[in-house]
Design an enzyme around this catalytic site. Structure first.
Site, PDB file in Angstrom:
ATOM      1  N   ARG A 265      31.236  28.441  36.762  1.00 35.50           N
ATOM      2  CA  ARG A 265      29.790  28.303  36.492  1.00 35.50           C
ATOM      3  C   ARG A 265      29.524  27.463  35.254  1.00 35.50           C
ATOM      4  O   ARG A 265      28.462  26.842  35.131  1.00 35.50           O
ATOM      5  CB  ARG A 265      29.133  29.687  36.416  1.00 35.50           C
ATOM      6  CG  ARG A 265      29.104  30.392  37.772  1.00 35.50           C
ATOM      7  CD  ARG A 265      28.516  31.781  37.672  1.00 35.50           C
ATOM      8  NE  ARG A 265      29.374  32.712  36.972  1.00 35.50           N
ATOM      9  CZ  ARG A 265      30.294  33.467  37.555  1.00 35.50           C
ATOM     10  NH1 ARG A 265      30.467  33.430  38.850  1.00 35.50           N
ATOM     11  NH2 ARG A 265      31.041  34.286  36.843  1.00 35.50           N
TER      12      ARG A 265
ATOM     13  N   GLU B 249      42.145  43.381  31.827  1.00 37.83           N
ATOM     14  CA  GLU B 249      42.341  44.834  31.807  1.00 37.83           C
ATOM     15  C   GLU B 249      43.744  45.177  32.355  1.00 37.83           C
ATOM     16  O   GLU B 249      44.476  45.968  31.774  1.00 37.83           O
ATOM     17  CB  GLU B 249      41.250  45.465  32.670  1.00 37.83           C
ATOM     18  CG  GLU B 249      41.009  46.909  32.342  1.00 37.83           C
ATOM     19  CD  GLU B 249      39.879  47.464  33.190  1.00 37.83           C
ATOM     20  OE1 GLU B 249      39.124  46.684  33.788  1.00 37.83           O
ATOM     21  OE2 GLU B 249      39.787  48.697  33.258  1.00 37.83           O
TER      22      GLU B 249
END
Ligand code: AMP
Length: 180
Positions: free
Chosen positions: A67, A104
């Protein structure tokens, strides 16, 4: 330097769609496709960024996959400077430099062409992406730019998830248009 009025800010905020539980439960995804297809909101945003960066004397705008490519390309064209894509690993065809960053679980990697900034030492680069969350991606992109010996003078994000304090991980000035 241009300031957005409250009305302009609201126009941009209202054009971004919240999608709950995407890509996984508990995440509220900030969907900017509804900003991109709203010409008034997109034009207001890009006018603001153009005015802010007009006097920075940038050499390049670098956008993060994917993006960041959209906002970065529009801005680069408006400022009459080149655009550089920072891509996920394995997408760029020529010799690259790479930077890993931790997620994570596991890690990811981004790359830039070794000569993306035309080998200009100290080339002034603005880094742009749609959103900063933990700051891991932006930090890696910032490191990558400096590995090529260009100079990342500022990192710009359309939106920031403030509660994650991603800004604090980056060693350059950071500008965010909207704070959530
Ligand atoms: P981070 O590395 O944690 O700062 O994540 C930033 C990257 O993940 C950017 O490329 C964002 O487009 C994307 N991202 C992370 N969280 C969100 C979210 N809640 N909504 C939209 N995009 C997100």
């Amino acid at each position: 330097m241009s300031q957005l009025s409250e009305k302009e800010k609201k126009l941009i905020i209202d054009s971004i769609r919240d999608v709950p539980d995407f890509p996984k439960k508990g995440i509220i995804f900030k969907d900017i496709t509804t900003l991109l297809n709203n010409s008034k909101a997109l034009n207001t945003l890009m006018n603001h960024l153009e005015a802010r960066y007009r006097d920075y004397n940038l050499d390049f705008v670098a956008g993060i996959d994917a993006r960041g490519f959209i906002f970065g390309s529009i801005l680069a064209d408006r400022l009459n400077v080149g655009f550089v894509p920072i891509r996920k690993k394995g997408k760029l065809p020529y010799t690259t430099v790479a930077e890993k960053y931790y997620l994570e679980y596991g890690f990811d990697e981004i790359e830039v062409h070794i000569d993306a900034f035309n080998n200009i030492e100290g080339a002034k680069v603005l880094l742009i992406d749609d959103l900063i969350a933990t700051g891991g991606t932006a930090k890696a992109a910032y490191n990558l730019i400096n590995k090529t010996r260009a100079n990342c003078v500022e990192c710009c994000f359309i939106a920031e998830l403030c509660f994650l304090n991603g800004k604090s991980r980056i060693n350059s000035p950071v500008y965010t248009v909207l704070d959530f």
